[in-house]
Design a protein around this motif. Structure first.
Motif, PDB file in Angstrom:
ATOM      1  N   ILE A 107      14.553  16.417  -0.060  1.00  0.00           N
ATOM      2  CA  ILE A 107      13.382  15.849   0.621  1.00  0.00           C
ATOM      3  C   ILE A 107      13.294  14.356   0.305  1.00  0.00           C
ATOM      4  O   ILE A 107      13.125  13.956  -0.836  1.00  0.00           O
ATOM      5  N   ASN A 108      13.430  13.549   1.342  1.00  0.00           N
ATOM      6  CA  ASN A 108      13.344  12.097   1.187  1.00  0.00           C
ATOM      7  C   ASN A 108      12.127  11.583   1.954  1.00  0.00           C
ATOM      8  O   ASN A 108      12.006  11.800   3.153  1.00  0.00           O
ATOM      9  N   ILE A 109      11.231  10.924   1.229  1.00  0.00           N
ATOM     10  CA  ILE A 109      10.013  10.389   1.838  1.00  0.00           C
ATOM     11  C   ILE A 109       9.983   8.882   1.640  1.00  0.00           C
ATOM     12  O   ILE A 109      10.175   8.389   0.532  1.00  0.00           O
ATOM     13  N   ARG A 110       9.771   8.163   2.713  1.00  0.00           N
ATOM     14  CA  ARG A 110       9.627   6.717   2.591  1.00  0.00           C
ATOM     15  C   ARG A 110       8.635   6.211   3.628  1.00  0.00           C
ATOM     16  O   ARG A 110       8.264   6.940   4.545  1.00  0.00           O
ATOM     17  N   PHE A 111       8.216   4.980   3.445  1.00  0.00           N
ATOM     18  CA  PHE A 111       7.235   4.373   4.349  1.00  0.00           C
ATOM     19  C   PHE A 111       7.880   3.193   5.057  1.00  0.00           C
ATOM     20  O   PHE A 111       8.603   2.413   4.444  1.00  0.00           O
ATOM     21  N   GLU A 112       7.606   3.090   6.339  1.00  0.00           N
ATOM     22  CA  GLU A 112       8.227   2.041   7.144  1.00  0.00           C
ATOM     23  C   GLU A 112       7.220   1.475   8.138  1.00  0.00           C
ATOM     24  O   GLU A 112       6.507   2.224   8.804  1.00  0.00           O
ATOM     25  N   LYS A 113       7.170   0.150   8.226  1.00  0.00           N
ATOM     26  CA  LYS A 113       6.268  -0.487   9.183  1.00  0.00           C
ATOM     27  C   LYS A 113       6.885  -0.429  10.573  1.00  0.00           C
ATOM     28  O   LYS A 113       8.056  -0.731  10.749  1.00  0.00           O
ATOM     29  N   LYS A 114       6.075  -0.039  11.555  1.00  0.00           N
ATOM     30  CA  LYS A 114       6.582  -0.044  12.920  1.00  0.00           C
ATOM     31  C   LYS A 114       6.493  -1.461  13.476  1.00  0.00           C
ATOM     32  O   LYS A 114       5.697  -2.281  13.010  1.00  0.00           O
ATOM     33  N   LYS A 115       7.307  -1.760  14.449  1.00  0.00           N
ATOM     34  CA  LYS A 115       7.358  -3.111  15.001  1.00  0.00           C
ATOM     35  C   LYS A 115       5.993  -3.518  15.554  1.00  0.00           C
ATOM     36  O   LYS A 115       5.378  -2.795  16.334  1.00  0.00           O
ATOM     37  N   TYR A 152       0.835  -1.200   0.000  1.00  0.00           N
ATOM     38  CA  TYR A 152       0.000   0.000   0.000  1.00  0.00           C
ATOM     39  C   TYR A 152       0.870   1.251   0.000  1.00  0.00           C
ATOM     40  O   TYR A 152       1.831   1.340   0.770  1.00  0.00           O
ATOM     41  N   VAL A 153       0.520   2.208  -0.853  1.00  0.00           N
ATOM     42  CA  VAL A 153       1.246   3.478  -0.887  1.00  0.00           C
ATOM     43  C   VAL A 153       0.253   4.625  -0.724  1.00  0.00           C
ATOM     44  O   VAL A 153      -0.684   4.766  -1.508  1.00  0.00           O
ATOM     45  N   ASP A 154       0.455   5.427   0.315  1.00  0.00           N
ATOM     46  CA  ASP A 154      -0.394   6.578   0.615  1.00  0.00           C
ATOM     47  C   ASP A 154       0.224   7.809  -0.048  1.00  0.00           C
ATOM     48  O   ASP A 154       1.089   8.468   0.537  1.00  0.00           O
ATOM     49  N   THR A 155      -0.225   8.135  -1.257  1.00  0.00           N
ATOM     50  CA  THR A 155       0.369   9.274  -1.964  1.00  0.00           C
ATOM     51  C   THR A 155       0.012  10.596  -1.287  1.00  0.00           C
ATOM     52  O   THR A 155       0.774  11.553  -1.341  1.00  0.00           O
ATOM     53  N   GLY A 156      -1.159  10.635  -0.640  1.00  0.00           N
ATOM     54  CA  GLY A 156      -1.534  11.855   0.070  1.00  0.00           C
ATOM     55  C   GLY A 156      -0.539  12.177   1.165  1.00  0.00           C
ATOM     56  O   GLY A 156      -0.230  13.345   1.422  1.00  0.00           O
ATOM     57  N   ALA A 157      -0.008  11.137   1.821  1.00  0.00           N
ATOM     58  CA  ALA A 157       0.987  11.344   2.875  1.00  0.00           C
ATOM     59  C   ALA A 157       2.258  11.952   2.297  1.00  0.00           C
ATOM     60  O   ALA A 157       2.954  12.723   2.983  1.00  0.00           O
ATOM     61  N   MET A 158       2.565  11.621   1.052  1.00  0.00           N
ATOM     62  CA  MET A 158       3.762  12.171   0.424  1.00  0.00           C
ATOM     63  C   MET A 158       3.620  13.686   0.235  1.00  0.00           C
ATOM     64  O   MET A 158       4.545  14.452   0.521  1.00  0.00           O
ATOM     65  N   TYR A 159       2.446  14.121  -0.231  1.00  0.00           N
ATOM     66  CA  TYR A 159       2.214  15.562  -0.401  1.00  0.00           C
ATOM     67  C   TYR A 159       2.141  16.258   0.955  1.00  0.00           C
ATOM     68  O   TYR A 159       2.599  17.395   1.103  1.00  0.00           O
ATOM     69  N   ARG A 160       1.584  15.576   1.938  1.00  0.00           N
ATOM     70  CA  ARG A 160       1.535  16.141   3.285  1.00  0.00           C
ATOM     71  C   ARG A 160       2.943  16.302   3.861  1.00  0.00           C
ATOM     72  O   ARG A 160       3.235  17.272   4.573  1.00  0.00           O
ATOM     73  N   ALA A 161       3.815  15.345   3.554  1.00  0.00           N
ATOM     74  CA  ALA A 161       5.188  15.417   4.060  1.00  0.00           C
ATOM     75  C   ALA A 161       5.930  16.613   3.462  1.00  0.00           C
ATOM     76  O   ALA A 161       6.676  17.309   4.163  1.00  0.00           O
ATOM     77  N   VAL A 162       5.718  16.861   2.173  1.00  0.00           N
ATOM     78  CA  VAL A 162       6.343  18.031   1.537  1.00  0.00           C
ATOM     79  C   VAL A 162       5.777  19.308   2.161  1.00  0.00           C
ATOM     80  O   VAL A 162       6.511  20.277   2.404  1.00  0.00           O
ATOM     81  N   THR A 163       4.473  19.317   2.440  1.00  0.00           N
ATOM     82  CA  THR A 163       3.840  20.472   3.077  1.00  0.00           C
ATOM     83  C   THR A 163       4.433  20.713   4.462  1.00  0.00           C
ATOM     84  O   THR A 163       4.723  21.864   4.837  1.00  0.00           O
ATOM     85  N   LEU A 164       4.620  19.648   5.220  1.00  0.00           N
ATOM     86  CA  LEU A 164       5.228  19.779   6.552  1.00  0.00           C
ATOM     87  C   LEU A 164       6.643  20.330   6.444  1.00  0.00           C
ATOM     88  O   LEU A 164       7.045  21.189   7.241  1.00  0.00           O
ATOM     89  N   PHE A 165       7.396  19.847   5.471  1.00  0.00           N
ATOM     90  CA  PHE A 165       8.764  20.341   5.254  1.00  0.00           C
ATOM     91  C   PHE A 165       8.734  21.848   4.999  1.00  0.00           C
ATOM     92  O   PHE A 165       9.540  22.603   5.561  1.00  0.00           O
ATOM     93  N   ALA A 166       7.801  22.281   4.146  1.00  0.00           N
ATOM     94  CA  ALA A 166       7.695  23.709   3.839  1.00  0.00           C
ATOM     95  C   ALA A 166       7.315  24.516   5.080  1.00  0.00           C
ATOM     96  O   ALA A 166       7.856  25.602   5.322  1.00  0.00           O
ATOM     97  N   LEU A 167       6.419  23.981   5.897  1.00  0.00           N
ATOM     98  CA  LEU A 167       6.021  24.659   7.130  1.00  0.00           C
ATOM     99  C   LEU A 167       7.195  24.794   8.096  1.00  0.00           C
ATOM    100  O   LEU A 167       7.446  25.870   8.654  1.00  0.00           O
ATOM    101  N   GLU A 168       7.896  23.692   8.294  1.00  0.00           N
ATOM    102  CA  GLU A 168       8.983  23.678   9.271  1.00  0.00           C
ATOM    103  C   GLU A 168      10.179  24.505   8.825  1.00  0.00           C
ATOM    104  O   GLU A 168      11.028  24.860   9.647  1.00  0.00           O
TER     105      GLU A 168
END
Length: 231
Positions: free
Chosen positions: A68-76, A31-47
């Motif tokens: 800007i590096n975005i990746r997805f990782e499963k938590k334990k 599963y890939v959440d593309t919306g999270a990718m755009y949100r991550a770029v938005t957060l980067f711009a905010l910060e």
């Protein structure tokens, strides 16, 4: 069974991510959440102070895209992947109203879309993937074997989002969330680059009056039949 690409598009707060995650788990797909990718770029711009009283510091953002590096990782012990921005888990931060109020403006920048679409296409090279967003079936994977388009009334979507935010301890009003939903609908549907539209060969699902289990069962059963027909 044959592995395919499943593209799920639709309006904000229609439950695309919830359905996509559940479908991916049931099929054993990624599963890939593309919306999270755009949100991550938005957060980067905010910060990094890229939102000003005049708007977005587009030049500064574009200069920073390469860093800007975005990746997805499963938590334990978890089933779902969480979003990492430059190595830091930002899953909670990117779901804030502050990010929600600005993400459509970031997503409307062509250079940002081109960078993320390129990354998204790489993720689907081996198929066996479920991806949701605004332009997956029209731009990212126009040849996806199965395309779905999810919609619901703005009021219902705002109610769902409002309850979700309250459950996370966020201080928001229903009116604020409804305004955000309506504004995002307009921006997403009217942007010049890759606007939100239903692909001609997409199956539309209006889940205004559906519960999560009902819509999942409909989509899952259709998907299994569809894959079996492919042989």
């Amino acid at each position: 069974m044959k592995k395919i690409i499943i593209a799920i598009d639709g309006y904000s707060s229609t439950g695309k991510s919830t359905i996509a995650k559940r479908l991916a788990r049931a099929l054993g797909y990624i599963y890939v959440d593309t919306g999270a990718m755009y949100r991550a770029v938005t957060l980067f711009a905010l910060e990094n102070g890229m939102f000003t009283t005049e708007g977005i510091d587009k030049e500064g953002l574009l200069k920073s895209l390469g860093s800007i590096n975005i990746r997805f990782e499963k938590k334990k012990g978890g089933e779902d992947a969480e979003t990492l921005l430059n190595g830091k888990n930002v899953e909670d931060k990117i779901r804030s109203m502050e990010v929600s109020n600005r993400v459509s403006n970031i997503a409307a920048i062509p250079e940002v879309r081109h960078k993320l679409v390129e990354e998204q296409r790489k993720m689907g090279e081996d198929k066996g993937i479920v991806m949701d967003g605004r332009d997956i079936g029209t731009v990212v994977f126009p040849d996806a074997e199965l395309k779905l388009f999810m919609t619901a009334s703005p009021e219902i979507r705002a109610t769902r989002r409002y309850k979700e935010l309250l459950g996370k301890g966020k201080e928001v009003t229903y009116e604020e969330v409804l305004k955000n939903v309506s504004e995002r609908d307009y921006i997403d549907s009217h942007r010049a680059d890759s606007p939100l539209v239903k692909a001609e060969d997409a199956i539309e699902l209006d889940n205004t009056d559906m519960g999560k289990d009902e819509q999942f069962e409909r989509i899952y059963n259709h998907t299994i039949r569809f894959i079996e027909q492919l042989g």
